[in-house]
Structure formats: structure tokens, C-alpha cells
Design a protein around this motif. Structure first.
Motif, short mmCIF file in Angstrom:
data_model
loop_
_atom_site.label_atom_id
_atom_site.label_comp_id
_atom_site.label_asym_id
_atom_site.label_seq_id
_atom_site.Cartn_x
_atom_site.Cartn_y
_atom_site.Cartn_z
N ASN A 69 17.97 5.49 98.29
CA ASN A 69 18.89 6.40 99.10
C ASN A 69 18.63 7.71 98.58
OD1 ASN A 69 20.65 7.37 100.63
ND2 ASN A 69 22.48 7.00 99.31
N HIS A 70 17.99 8.64 99.59
CA HIS A 70 17.41 9.81 99.04
C HIS A 70 17.97 10.76 100.44
CE1 HIS A 70 14.03 8.33 96.49
NE2 HIS A 70 14.93 8.78 95.75
N SER A 71 17.97 12.10 99.91
CA SER A 71 18.02 13.12 100.93
C SER A 71 16.60 13.23 101.68
CB SER A 71 18.37 14.52 100.49
OG SER A 71 17.39 14.90 99.67
N THR A 72 16.49 14.01 102.95
CA THR A 72 15.34 14.01 103.49
C THR A 72 14.25 14.63 102.67
OG1 THR A 72 16.36 14.21 105.79
CG2 THR A 72 14.05 15.18 105.49
N PRO A 73 14.40 15.72 102.20
CA PRO A 73 13.51 16.40 101.06
C PRO A 73 12.96 15.30 100.14
CG PRO A 73 15.18 18.02 101.63
CD PRO A 73 15.60 16.62 101.95
N GLN A 74 13.94 14.61 99.54
CA GLN A 74 13.50 13.82 98.23
C GLN A 74 12.78 12.57 98.96
OE1 GLN A 74 17.80 12.89 97.19
NE2 GLN A 74 17.51 14.28 95.35
N ALA A 75 13.08 12.06 100.06
CA ALA A 75 12.41 11.05 100.74
C ALA A 75 10.99 11.47 101.01
CB ALA A 75 13.03 10.51 102.09
N ILE A 76 10.80 12.59 101.61
CA ILE A 76 9.42 12.98 101.75
C ILE A 76 8.49 13.12 100.51
CG2 ILE A 76 8.30 15.04 102.74
CD1 ILE A 76 10.29 15.32 104.81
N GLN A 77 9.23 13.49 99.65
CA GLN A 77 8.48 13.75 98.33
C GLN A 77 8.19 12.44 97.66
OE1 GLN A 77 7.59 16.94 96.91
NE2 GLN A 77 6.25 15.81 95.73
N ALA A 78 8.80 11.59 97.86
CA ALA A 78 8.58 10.17 97.36
C ALA A 78 7.38 9.68 98.05
CB ALA A 78 9.91 9.19 97.64
N VAL A 79 7.24 9.96 99.44
CA VAL A 79 6.16 9.43 100.01
C VAL A 79 4.99 10.18 99.39
CG1 VAL A 79 4.96 9.23 102.38
CG2 VAL A 79 7.48 8.85 102.41
N LYS A 80 5.12 11.48 99.34
CA LYS A 80 3.91 12.34 98.76
C LYS A 80 3.51 11.77 97.47
CE LYS A 80 4.99 16.66 101.27
NZ LYS A 80 4.99 18.16 101.15
N ASN A 81 4.38 11.32 96.59
CA ASN A 81 4.11 10.94 95.20
C ASN A 81 3.67 9.55 95.17
OD1 ASN A 81 5.13 13.24 94.45
ND2 ASN A 81 7.04 12.27 93.95
N GLY A 82 3.76 8.82 96.44
CA GLY A 82 3.26 7.40 96.40
C GLY A 82 4.25 6.36 95.78
N GLU A 83 5.44 6.96 95.56
CA GLU A 83 6.37 6.09 95.32
C GLU A 83 6.98 4.96 96.23
OE1 GLU A 83 9.59 8.82 93.86
OE2 GLU A 83 8.08 9.77 92.47
N VAL A 84 6.93 5.30 97.40
CA VAL A 84 7.34 4.41 98.52
C VAL A 84 6.36 4.15 99.55
CG1 VAL A 84 9.67 5.00 98.22
CG2 VAL A 84 8.51 6.03 99.70
N ASP A 85 6.72 3.25 100.24
CA ASP A 85 5.54 2.81 101.38
C ASP A 85 5.62 3.73 102.38
OD1 ASP A 85 4.22 0.60 100.27
OD2 ASP A 85 6.05 -0.58 100.83
N PHE A 86 6.95 4.33 102.73
CA PHE A 86 7.02 5.22 103.84
C PHE A 86 8.60 5.51 103.79
CE2 PHE A 86 6.66 0.93 105.78
CZ PHE A 86 7.89 0.86 106.44
#
Length: 298
Positions: free
Chosen positions: A128-145
Motif C-alpha cells: 500500500n503506497h502513495s502514487t510517488p512511492q508506488a512508481i519508485q517501487a517499480v523503478k527500484n525493481g521492488e514490485v512487478d508493476f
């Protein structure tokens, strides 16, 4: 020394069944080929692996040593093949998704429910992330999308695809029911307590811009961490709030809150899929992402 792995595979089955003919049957081969291959293996290893007899074969001490090693490798390879096969058929696997609260509530949860009902063996990990956090998680490869709400700025090489639009509405508790017969302006809202998400949220950014464009000043009286908290505070008669219409429906239908008319038109927002198209995904994540994209095209 290089020895063809196929030789070791055949050796494993001959040693396991202690019989050339039975090993040939399991491997879909014939006994002369199996015998010839084992003779070549013994030549390459410069040792005798089997003691032949009319009843079959038994392993020599050298054969026992080799079998102990080969058997362990063969079992691991078979397990890996089974695991990959199960993954390819979506019997097992895992999907990692970062989602905003609104995206999860009005879009993602329903699609996850349908996918999980069809493929119960797939593990789901949600952040459960905010939009900026979720996008950063994708950039970091922490989540699939990620599945987020606009406004969103993925930047870089990330792709963003709209999954569904949604509207937000202004709501208040029952003590604000007399206002339901009026059309309020943004400037008039300064006379009433306003509940909003925190200043770091994209929702706050969205409304800050909305108020600015309409020459009104945004001054929230109460900040909440989630939309669910905002609705709870609204029901507690603590103020007015802008919330996604799909998330307010239940409370509106039960008469717990009332919808207020606003003179200015609130721009629609969207739930979007954000992903790195260069990053390879496992079968389960790839299939679910494809389903989301197919839904977006309809």
C-alpha cells in the motif's frame, strides 16, 4: 573432462532400476542404445560402473559413488522442471504489486478476486503506497508493476496505461444535509471544515491545482492518511471531503453521508497501470498484467 549430460541421465535410470531394458523403456529408447551409451560412459570415465548379470546390473563401488552424486542432481533438475511447468500453467507463482488505496478499492481488488478464483495457487503480495512511492517501487525493481491514481508522473522509461476513469464528489455528514439543496463554490468552502489527505499525496496536489485554477485557496482543517479515514471523519461530522464516488456509494446509499453540489466541475481522475516494459516478468505476473491491459482497451 567433458561428458554429455545425457550419458549421466541414462546412467541415473539404469542405476535406479538396475536394468538396461527397464531404463530403456522409461526413457523411450531401446536396450542396445542404452548398453552402448553406458559402455561409452565407462570408457570416458576410465572405470567400470556396472556388474552385468542375467538378472540385471549392480553398481560397482565407483558406480555407487557416481550414483550418489547424479541422483541428487537429477532430483533437483526434476523438481526444477516440475516447478517451471507449474509456473507456466499458473498452478504456482507469485505477483508483487504496489497500489494506492483508491486504485485497490475501485479497480484492482475486483480484478484480483477474479484472477485468484481462477488461479488459487498464485501468491499475491500487495504494497500500500502513495502514487510517488508506488512508481519508485517499480523503478527500484521492488514490485512487478504498480496500479496508481492520477496525477502521476512515471518519467524515465516507465509506461503508464489508463485502466479506468473515475470521478470525485464532495460529501459531508448528516449535519451538512441543509447544504445539499444548494450549489456551493470553492470559495464558499472556506466557511466549512475541510478534510483532505496529507500534503505529500498526489490527491492533495490535484486539489491544490484545482483550487488555484479557480482562484480559491485550499486550507484543509484536518489531514487524514487514507480515504477510508476521511470517510470515517465525514461520518463523524468533522467536516467536508472530496472522495472517489465509487468509494462513497455505500455510505450514500445508507444515508450516512450526503453529496453536495459544487459549482466548479471537478476534473476526472484515472486509475493507471505503471510498469517497466524492459523488465522480464514471471508467467503469473505477465498474465495478470496482460489482463489489466486487455481490460483497459475495452
Amino acid at each position: 573432462m567433458y561428458v554429455d549430460w545425457e550419458y549421466y541421465k541414462i546412467f541415473y535410470y539404469v542405476a535406479k532400476y538396475q536394468n538396461f531394458t527397464r531404463a530403456a523403456r522409461v526413457l523411450g529408447n531401446n536396450q542396445p542404445n542404452i548398453t552402448h551409451t553406458m559402455n561409452k560412459l565407462e570408457d570416458q570415465l576410465h572405470c567400470v560402473l556396472f556388474i552385468r548379470s542375467n538378472r540385471g546390473v549392480t553398481l560397482t563401488p565407483e558406480g555407487e559413488t557416481l550414483y550418489a552424486r547424479i541422483a541428487s542432481a537429477a532430483v533437483q533438475i526434476q523438481d526444477a522442471e516440475a516447478e517451471l511447468s507449474a509456473s507456466a500453467t499458473l498452478e504456482h507463482g507469485a505477483i508483487s504489486i504496489s497500489a494506492t488505496e483508491t486504485a485497490l478499492n475501485i479497480c484492482l481488488s475486483e480484478r484480483l478476486q477474479a484472477f485468484h478464483a481462477q488461479y488459487p495457487g498464485i501468491r499475491l503480495r500487495l504494497s500500500n503506497h502513495s502514487t510517488p512511492q508506488a512508481i519508485q517501487a517499480v523503478k527500484n525493481g521492488e514490485v512487478d508493476f504498480a496500479v496508481v491514481t492520477t496525477p502521476a508522473e512515471p518519467g524515465g522509461e516507465l509506461k503508464m496505461v489508463e485502466l479506468m476513469p473515475f470521478n470525485e464528489i464532495l460529501v459531508g455528514g448528516q449535519t451538512f444535509a441543509p447544504l445539499a439543496g444548494r450549489t456551493l463554490s470553492l470559495r464558499e468552502l472556506t466557511a466549512y471544515p475541510l478534510i483532505m489527505l496529507g500534503s505529500e499525496s498526489m490527491s492533495r496536489t490535484f486539489y491544490r491545482q484545482f483550487f488555484l485554477e479557480n482562484r480559491a485557496e485550499l486550507k484543509p482543517d484536518i489531514e487524514a492518511a487514507t480515504t477510508d479515514q476521511m470517510l470515517t471523519l465525514v461520518r463523524s461530522e468533522l467536516g467536508l471531503a472530496f472522495v472517489p464516488e465509487p468509494m462513497a456509494r455505500g455510505n450514500l446509499a445508507r444515508g450516512r453521508i450526503v453529496q453536495l453540489d459544487l459549482r466548479e466541475h471537478i476534473p476526472p481522475r484515472s486509475v493507471c497501470l505503471v510498469y517497466d516494459h524492459h523488465r522480464p516478468l514471471n508467467t503469473a505476473a505477465r498474465e495478470f498484467r496482460l489482463r489489466l491491459l486487455n481490460t483497459a482497451q475495452k
